[in-house]
Write a protein that holds these residues in place. Structure first.
Motif, PDB file in Angstrom:
ATOM      1  N   SER A  84     -24.457  12.984   5.411  1.00  0.00           N
ATOM      2  CA  SER A  84     -23.652  12.846   4.189  1.00  0.00           C
ATOM      3  C   SER A  84     -22.794  14.080   3.916  1.00  0.00           C
ATOM      4  N   GLN A  85     -23.041  15.168   4.653  1.00  0.00           N
ATOM      5  CA  GLN A  85     -22.233  16.365   4.494  1.00  0.00           C
ATOM      6  C   GLN A  85     -21.045  16.399   5.455  1.00  0.00           C
ATOM      7  N   THR A  86     -20.872  15.345   6.228  1.00  0.00           N
ATOM      8  CA  THR A  86     -19.659  15.190   7.017  1.00  0.00           C
ATOM      9  C   THR A  86     -18.486  15.081   6.049  1.00  0.00           C
ATOM     10  N   SER A  87     -17.526  15.992   6.190  1.00  0.00           N
ATOM     11  CA  SER A  87     -16.451  16.056   5.207  1.00  0.00           C
ATOM     12  C   SER A  87     -15.424  17.085   5.670  1.00  0.00           C
ATOM     13  N   VAL A  88     -14.369  17.209   4.899  1.00  0.00           N
ATOM     14  CA  VAL A  88     -13.431  18.315   5.069  1.00  0.00           C
ATOM     15  C   VAL A  88     -13.684  19.294   3.934  1.00  0.00           C
ATOM     16  N   TYR A  89     -13.880  20.544   4.294  1.00  0.00           N
ATOM     17  CA  TYR A  89     -14.222  21.572   3.311  1.00  0.00           C
ATOM     18  C   TYR A  89     -13.040  22.516   3.120  1.00  0.00           C
ATOM     19  N   PHE A  90     -12.690  22.722   1.854  1.00  0.00           N
ATOM     20  CA  PHE A  90     -11.594  23.615   1.520  1.00  0.00           C
ATOM     21  C   PHE A  90     -12.107  24.780   0.689  1.00  0.00           C
ATOM     22  N   CYS A  91     -11.638  25.935   1.065  1.00  0.00           N
ATOM     23  CA  CYS A  91     -11.874  27.135   0.290  1.00  0.00           C
ATOM     24  C   CYS A  91     -10.597  27.433  -0.503  1.00  0.00           C
ATOM     25  N   ALA A  92     -10.744  27.988  -1.683  1.00  0.00           N
ATOM     26  CA  ALA A  92      -9.589  28.341  -2.497  1.00  0.00           C
ATOM     27  C   ALA A  92      -9.871  29.656  -3.202  1.00  0.00           C
ATOM     28  N   SER A  93      -8.815  30.328  -3.622  1.00  0.00           N
ATOM     29  CA  SER A  93      -8.982  31.549  -4.401  1.00  0.00           C
ATOM     30  C   SER A  93      -7.966  31.570  -5.521  1.00  0.00           C
ATOM     31  N   GLY A 106      -8.607  24.370   5.517  1.00  0.00           N
ATOM     32  CA  GLY A 106      -9.694  23.401   5.607  1.00  0.00           C
ATOM     33  C   GLY A 106     -10.503  23.510   6.880  1.00  0.00           C
ATOM     34  N   THR A 107     -11.760  23.070   6.800  1.00  0.00           N
ATOM     35  CA  THR A 107     -12.651  22.943   7.958  1.00  0.00           C
ATOM     36  C   THR A 107     -13.152  21.513   7.996  1.00  0.00           C
ATOM     37  N   ARG A 108     -12.915  20.863   9.121  1.00  0.00           N
ATOM     38  CA  ARG A 108     -13.426  19.494   9.290  1.00  0.00           C
ATOM     39  C   ARG A 108     -14.790  19.571   9.936  1.00  0.00           C
ATOM     40  N   LEU A 109     -15.824  19.174   9.205  1.00  0.00           N
ATOM     41  CA  LEU A 109     -17.205  19.238   9.683  1.00  0.00           C
ATOM     42  C   LEU A 109     -17.731  17.835   9.926  1.00  0.00           C
ATOM     43  N   THR A 110     -18.275  17.641  11.106  1.00  0.00           N
ATOM     44  CA  THR A 110     -18.919  16.374  11.457  1.00  0.00           C
ATOM     45  C   THR A 110     -20.385  16.641  11.752  1.00  0.00           C
ATOM     46  N   VAL A 111     -21.260  15.903  11.072  1.00  0.00           N
ATOM     47  CA  VAL A 111     -22.698  16.030  11.293  1.00  0.00           C
ATOM     48  C   VAL A 111     -23.178  14.746  11.960  1.00  0.00           C
ATOM     49  N   LEU A 112     -23.680  14.895  13.175  1.00  0.00           N
ATOM     50  CA  LEU A 112     -24.121  13.725  13.949  1.00  0.00           C
ATOM     51  C   LEU A 112     -25.589  13.407  13.719  1.00  0.00           C
TER      52      LEU A 112
END
Lengths: 112, 114
Positions: A84-93, A106-112
């Motif tokens: 469920s943590q498969t997602s695109v993660y964005f950091c901002a400041s 962004g970081t595209r994370l895939t959890v298998l």
């Protein structure tokens, strides 16, 4: 170059593994944020930080850990990744107040 | 609960046509309001923002937005769309006006026909 960077840009991992996503900004902004982006949900805030050593939960913090020992870095750790943590993660400041947030690529994370 | 809605998931317009993207928010006071654009594979870029004063605000790339308090709306407009405007557009609300508590809408995907 000045700006906000994220690493890695792409990551594939397995369920149960620990994963750390890195975020670095060169503006000396006080505030830093982590969001996840999922279809139909827009961006949802995971954690934010108002300054070094000050962090607080956002809308969806469960399963994530953050730290901020230096102003310029704000790593996000998934201690035991789930599908469920498969997602695109964005950091901002942001410099806070009424100012805009600046986003990383962004970081595209895939959890298998 | 505070929320931001963007009623249109996907909009298709022809190049040169006018555009209006809708945004409504549910919040007691008048929050700070933002529109961001996200090109494919990219992060978000600020188009414009509203804090107070003139309810019609101008942004980059020829975009403008109008704040209507009575309708709790902050709709984004552009008089003539270019093919390069194809992207995802997000409305956002800063709930506490301190820059810490953003709520984003679900986004509207814009496609542009040649």
């Amino acid at each position: 170059d000045a700006g906000i960077t994220q690493s890695p840009r792409y990551k594939i991992t397995e369920t149960g593994r620990q994963v750390t996503l890195m975020c670095h900004q060169t503006w000396s902004h006080s505030y830093m944020f982590w969001y996840r982006q999922d279809l139909g949900h827009g961006l949802r805030l995971i954690y934010y930080s108002a300054a070094a050593d000050i962090t607080d939960k956002g809308e969806v913090p469960d399963g994530y850990v953050v730290s901020r020992s230096k102003t310029e870095n704000f790593p996000l750790t998934l201690e035991s990744a789930t599908r469920s943590q498969t997602s695109v993660y964005f950091c901002a400041s942001s410099s806070g107040g009424a100012n805009e947030q600046f986003f990383g690529p962004g970081t595209r994370l895939t959890v298998l | 609960a505070q929320s931001v809605t963007q009623p249109d998931i996907h909009i298709t317009v022809s190049e040169g046509a006018s555009l209006e993207l809708r945004c409504n928010y549910s919040y007691g006071a008048t929050p700070y309001l933002f529109w961001y654009v996200q090109s494919p594979g990219q992060g978000l870029q600020l188009l414009l923002k509203y804090f107070s004063g003139d309810t019609l605000v101008q942004g980059i790339k020829g975009f403008e937005a109008e704040f209507k308090r009575s309708q709790s709306s902050f709709n984004l407009r552009k008089p003539s769309v270019h093919w390069s405007d194809a992207a995802e557009y997000f409305c956002a609300v800063d709930l506490d006006n301190y820059g810490q508590n953003f709520v984003f809408g679900p986004g509207t995907r814009l496609s542009v026909l040649p």
